[in-house]
Design a protein around this motif. Structure first.
Motif, mmCIF file in Angstrom:
data_model
loop_
_atom_site.group_PDB
_atom_site.id
_atom_site.type_symbol
_atom_site.label_atom_id
_atom_site.label_comp_id
_atom_site.label_asym_id
_atom_site.label_seq_id
_atom_site.Cartn_x
_atom_site.Cartn_y
_atom_site.Cartn_z
ATOM 1 N N PRO A 39 0.846 -1.194 0.000
ATOM 2 C CA PRO A 39 0.000 0.000 0.000
ATOM 3 C C PRO A 39 0.881 1.244 0.000
ATOM 4 O O PRO A 39 1.956 1.252 0.602
ATOM 5 C CB PRO A 39 -0.789 -0.095 1.305
ATOM 6 N N GLY A 40 0.420 2.277 -0.661
ATOM 7 C CA GLY A 40 1.171 3.527 -0.692
ATOM 8 C C GLY A 40 1.081 4.271 0.623
ATOM 9 O O GLY A 40 0.261 3.949 1.491
ATOM 10 N N SER A 41 1.904 5.288 0.760
ATOM 11 C CA SER A 41 1.899 6.087 1.981
ATOM 12 C C SER A 41 0.791 7.130 1.963
ATOM 13 O O SER A 41 0.524 7.773 2.978
ATOM 14 C CB SER A 41 3.259 6.749 2.189
ATOM 15 N N ARG A 42 0.135 7.298 0.821
ATOM 16 C CA ARG A 42 -1.003 8.215 0.690
ATOM 17 C C ARG A 42 -2.205 7.428 0.191
ATOM 18 O O ARG A 42 -2.058 6.383 -0.447
ATOM 19 C CB ARG A 42 -0.663 9.324 -0.297
ATOM 20 N N PRO A 43 -3.417 7.928 0.466
ATOM 21 C CA PRO A 43 -4.617 7.217 -0.002
ATOM 22 C C PRO A 43 -4.597 7.025 -1.522
ATOM 23 O O PRO A 43 -4.079 7.863 -2.260
ATOM 24 C CB PRO A 43 -5.766 8.143 0.414
ATOM 25 N N ASN A 44 -5.148 5.911 -1.946
ATOM 26 C CA ASN A 44 -5.283 5.573 -3.371
ATOM 27 C C ASN A 44 -3.954 5.482 -4.109
ATOM 28 O O ASN A 44 -3.877 5.775 -5.296
ATOM 29 C CB ASN A 44 -6.219 6.562 -4.084
ATOM 30 N N THR A 45 -2.908 5.065 -3.386
ATOM 31 C CA THR A 45 -1.627 4.834 -4.048
ATOM 32 C C THR A 45 -1.127 3.430 -3.707
ATOM 33 O O THR A 45 -1.465 2.871 -2.674
ATOM 34 C CB THR A 45 -0.549 5.865 -3.638
ATOM 35 N N THR A 46 -0.332 2.904 -4.627
ATOM 36 C CA THR A 46 0.292 1.601 -4.452
ATOM 37 C C THR A 46 1.765 1.754 -4.774
ATOM 38 O O THR A 46 2.126 2.470 -5.714
ATOM 39 C CB THR A 46 -0.342 0.563 -5.405
ATOM 40 N N GLN A 47 2.610 1.093 -3.991
ATOM 41 C CA GLN A 47 4.047 1.131 -4.225
ATOM 42 C C GLN A 47 4.513 -0.254 -4.678
ATOM 43 O O GLN A 47 4.101 -1.256 -4.107
ATOM 44 C CB GLN A 47 4.791 1.510 -2.945
#
Length: 172
Positions: A39-47
């Motif tokens: 999961p990304g560090s911000r909403p609606n993001t993926t790493q």
């Protein structure tokens, strides 16, 4: 101006970061296809992280747009949390061996699995040193199994030394 690579939309920022950091488009595409997803560090993001090239690609989870590209592990410290959890698992395995609830054979097998996870997420550590420590443990274990005998005092001392080396190395 934003664009696409292999039909994947990229932000202008992502192109700038790739160029500024010397990251090839093929490395970004490989990371998106084969990298570890977090999961990304911000909403609606993926790493997506590629430990071999040590790059992280951040995408918009909804649109798939590549937002940015950077060197190193994911910024939300998922890798660091994973390493910490795996180190704790390793220390639990060692404690289990020391209190007699885990055999040397089980310690060797499980320690290799856990250490593999630690080094996947922490590629700057020298995995070969720890593998050498485990190799010594496995040799002692194989010797006792082959000869169907108990571990003697000299072997027990060597096991304790190797376990202490593993603990010290992994704690650093």
């Amino acid at each position: 101006m934003p664009g696409e690579i292999n039909s994947r939309p990229f932000s202008e920022h992502a192109f700038d970061r790739m160029q500024g950091r010397g990251v090839y488009p093929s490395a970004v595409i490989d990371t998106l296809l084969y990298g570890r997803q977090n999961p990304g560090s911000r909403p609606n993001t993926t790493q997506f992280h590629d430990p071999v090239n040590n790059i992280t690609v951040v995408t918009n989870s909804i649109t798939g747009n590549v937002i940015t590209v950077r060197n190193g592990p994911p910024s939300n410290s998922c890798a660091a949390r994973g390493v910490k959890m795996n180190k704790e698992k390793l220390f639990e395995l060692i404690a289990g061996y020391r209190n007699g609830s885990l055999s040397l054979d089980s310690l060797c097998f499980n320690a290799e699995l856990v250490l593999g996870e630690i080094f996947k997420e922490n590629t700057h550590l020298d995995f070969s040193k720890v593998i050498n420590f485990i190799y010594v443990l496995e040799e002692i274990n194989a010797l006792t199994l082959d000869e169907i005998r108990s571990i003697n005092e000299a072997e027990k001392t060597e096991i304790d030394i190797q376990i202490a080396l593993i603990e010290r190395f992994v704690r650093s």
